[in-house]
Design an enzyme around this catalytic site. Structure first.
Site, PDB file in Angstrom:
ATOM      1  CG  ASP A 177      -1.915   1.095   1.261  1.00 51.25           C
ATOM      2  OD1 ASP A 177      -2.776   1.084   0.373  1.00 51.25           O
ATOM      3  OD2 ASP A 177      -1.857   1.967   2.141  1.00 51.25           O
ATOM      4  CD  GLU A 227      -2.171   2.269  -3.722  1.00 51.26           C
ATOM      5  OE1 GLU A 227      -3.203   2.895  -3.956  1.00 51.26           O
ATOM      6  OE2 GLU A 227      -1.514   2.460  -2.685  1.00 51.26           O
TER       7      GLU A 227
HETATM    8  C1  NOJ Z   1      -4.399   2.991  -0.977  1.00 56.25           C
HETATM    9  C2  NOJ Z   1      -5.521   2.068  -0.650  1.00 56.25           C
HETATM   10  O1  NOJ Z   1      -5.866   1.336  -1.796  1.00 56.25           O
HETATM   11  C3  NOJ Z   1      -6.639   2.936  -0.133  1.00 56.25           C
HETATM   12  O2  NOJ Z   1      -7.840   2.215   0.001  1.00 56.25           O
HETATM   13  C4  NOJ Z   1      -6.208   3.534   1.166  1.00 56.25           C
HETATM   14  O3  NOJ Z   1      -7.203   4.427   1.620  1.00 56.25           O
HETATM   15  C5  NOJ Z   1      -4.898   4.320   1.004  1.00 56.25           C
HETATM   16  N1  NOJ Z   1      -3.932   3.594   0.232  1.00 56.25           N
HETATM   17  C6  NOJ Z   1      -4.295   4.607   2.355  1.00 56.25           C
HETATM   18  O4  NOJ Z   1      -3.879   3.414   2.963  1.00 56.25           O
END
Ligand code: NOJ
Ligand code: MG
Length: 549
Positions: A217, A269
């Site tokens: 993440d 991500e």
């Molecule tokens: C990306 C995640 O996919 C999202 O759902 C989240 O709110 C943010 N990162 C913060 O962790």
């Protein structure tokens, strides 16, 4: 079932280069115990469905204990399971049962921040300024004579300031702490060796329990410019995104992943503006792959898609990494809605074009075509739960039921992400549509629209023209065709409004973005089409897969 054997074939070293990976957002997937919230018992009851779908792996959004301020991306214990979802034993059973069906398991790791309920943050609050406990986070005195202005001007990605002031243990107004997301998600200080050691240990904890990889993440955000400088508010996030220091962290993570048998992987991500910089994270001693969000946000336009695909393949080829194509996830407006908006608008955060009219029939035709496009491009594929049912964004969730912190933090400008997180419809003719067991007394945690009776997995499985049947057929061909998955493509021609490419051996994909039917290249067989051909022509908003002579 087409996927069995994938796991036993240890020799398939590069499984992830072609993998079709399905994202499970647990609290909206299936509810086993009837409390209206999805859980691991629900997941286990649907593993057969996932295996039949023809995917290679499941990615679970965070399953850790969490107050759920941000749907579990606010973690209070990285080594446990949220009690509402189940127990650690349930998670181990889920991993084992998935493996037995030939499905690999990837879990989310959230290294940028934790929940304000995490024991380290609680300890930091209690310990006071200058303490080693506070050094695990970014605590700073405020600016202005009374210290009542934030330490710098960084914005939270969820709206408002990225800083919140605390009250010190003695009751006086105190320091501020940094949070790139909600004020209940304090950012870790990755300059601190203790944080690095902790996350290396967390990776091992889950690798030891059999997970096949991690989805990282906010992979671009861990390292901050330690001077915490003010930034120009023009969208330049370089003080807290894509800092050079990240590469060392991921090199050490890769060594850990590679020390385990069976090709464990790390997937990033990151939403980075510069694809060639993003690709640097995919060098062979760093991460395995990263989501391609340029593809996801691309407007419905042949030339724009071609440009994104070309640039993606070029940037990835430079580092020898496969691309990872994504049409949706739990953060973005569902594709049927995106592609059904007027004009050829792409996806934007901010207000998500919430409330602009949607032509759902058109959006569905395009989403079907986009699915065949994504499935046939070189590399890996991510599918978000419900995408395979052709679900759309639920835009009329009553304000008081909205749960995403984005809604409040943007003062109701951005409706947030609840609309793509509505619990899945599995069967039956009224809510909870098999999401919760029959007789459950609690409603699903977000309301499901009545018309979903026609979009349950059960209804679609019996309907040859359904999106589910298209996904099943597409994923099956994708798994069996030597031309598909990892590899290369060659563009055919340069027709206005048409994307057309071939892949060896003997495969072609044609997508018609234009407003008139187009003719197809010479072929032996139509393998699959996202809509019916008309007198041998490919209608607008339709994709076809061909076996070439
Ligand atoms: C990306 C995640 O996919 C999202 O759902 C989240 O709110 C943010 N990162 C913060 O962790
Ligand atoms: Mg439940």
């Amino acid at each position: 079932m087409s996927v069995s054997g994938h796991l036993s074939a240890e020799s398939k070293l590069d499984w992830w280069r072609s993998a079709a990976i399905y994202q499970v957002y647990i609290r909206s997937f299936a509810d086993g115990d009837g409390d209206g919230i999805g859980d691991l018992a629900g997941v286990r009851s649907k593993l057969g469905y996932l295996a039949d779908l023809g995917i290679d792996a499941i990615w679970f959004s965070p399953w850790y204990p969490s107050p759920m301020d941000d749907g579990g991306y606010d973690v209070s214990d990285f080594r446990g399971i949220e009690p509402v979802f189940g127990t650690l034993a349930d998670a181990e059973a889920t991993i084992a049962e998935a493996h037995a069906l030939g499905l690999r398991v990837i879990i989310d790791i959230v290294p940028n921040h934790c929940s304000d309920e995490h024991r380290w943050f609680q300890a930091a609050l209690a310990a006071g300024p200058g303490s080693p406990e506070r050094e695990r986070f970014w605590f700073r005195p405020g600016r202005g004579p009374d210290g009542d202005e934030p330490p710098n001007n960084w914005p939270s990605r969820f709206g408002g300031s990225a800083w919140t002031r605390i009250t010190e243990p003695d009751g006086t107004p105190g320091e501020w702490f940094l949070h790139l997301y909600s004020s209940r998600q304090p950012d870790f200080n990755w300059e601190n060796a203790e944080i690095r050691a902790e996350f290396e240990d967390i990776l091992r904890f889950w690798f030891d329990r059999g997970v096949d990889g991690f989805r990282i993440d906010v992979a671009d955000g861990l390292v901050k410019d330690p001077a915490l400088p003010d930034i120009a508010l023009t969208g330049d996030e370089s003080a807290y995104s894509d800092q050079d220091g990240l590469h060392d962290i991921y090199r050490s993570w890769r060594k850990i992943a590679d020390s385990y048998p069976g090709n464990r992987i790390l997937v990033a991500e990151m939403w980075l503006p510069d694809m060639s910089r993003a690709a640097q994270y995919l060098r062979k001693d760093e991460l395995n792959s990263a989501f391609n969000f340029d593809f996801l946000v691309c407007p419905w336009d042949a030339a724009r898609f071609r440009d994104v695909i070309e640039k993606t393949l070029e940037a990835h080829a430079a580092v020898g990494a496969p691309a990872a194509w994504v049409l949706s996830n739990h953060d973005v407006t569902r594709p049927v809605t995106r592609y059904g908006r007027p004009g050829d608008t792409g996806f934007a955060f901010a207000d998500r074009l919430h409330g602009t009219p949607v032509d759902r029939a058109l959006g569905t035709r395009r989403a079907r075509a986009a699915a065949l496009l994504a499935m046939s491009l070189p590399g890996g594929l991510y599918t978000y739960q419900g995408e395979e049912l052709g679900l759309w964004e639920i835009e009329d969730i009553p304000s008081e039921l909205r749960q995403d912190p984005v809604w409040e933090r943007t003062k109701h400008v951005d409706p947030g992400r609840d609309g793509c997180r509505v619990p899945l419809p599995w069967s039956g003719s009224s809510s909870p549509f098999g999401f919760s067991p029959a007789g459950a007394e609690t409603d699903p945690w977000l309301p499901q629209p009545a018309v979903w009776s026609e979009y349950t997995a059960e209804a679609e499985a019996a309907n040859p023209g359904s999106v589910l049947e298209l996904y099943r057929a597409g994923l099956k061909i994708r798994a069996e065709e030597p031309a598909l998955g990892d590899g290369e493509l060659a563009w055919r021609g340069d027709d206005d409004g048409v994307l057309s490419f071939t892949r060896d051996p003997g495969f072609a994909c044609v997508v018609n973005f234009s407003v008139k039917p187009v003719s197809l290249p010479d072929h032996e067989e139509v393998l699959l089409a996202s809509g019916s051909l008309v007198h041998g022509l490919l209608p607008p908003n339709t994709a076809v897969w061909l076996r070439l002579r």
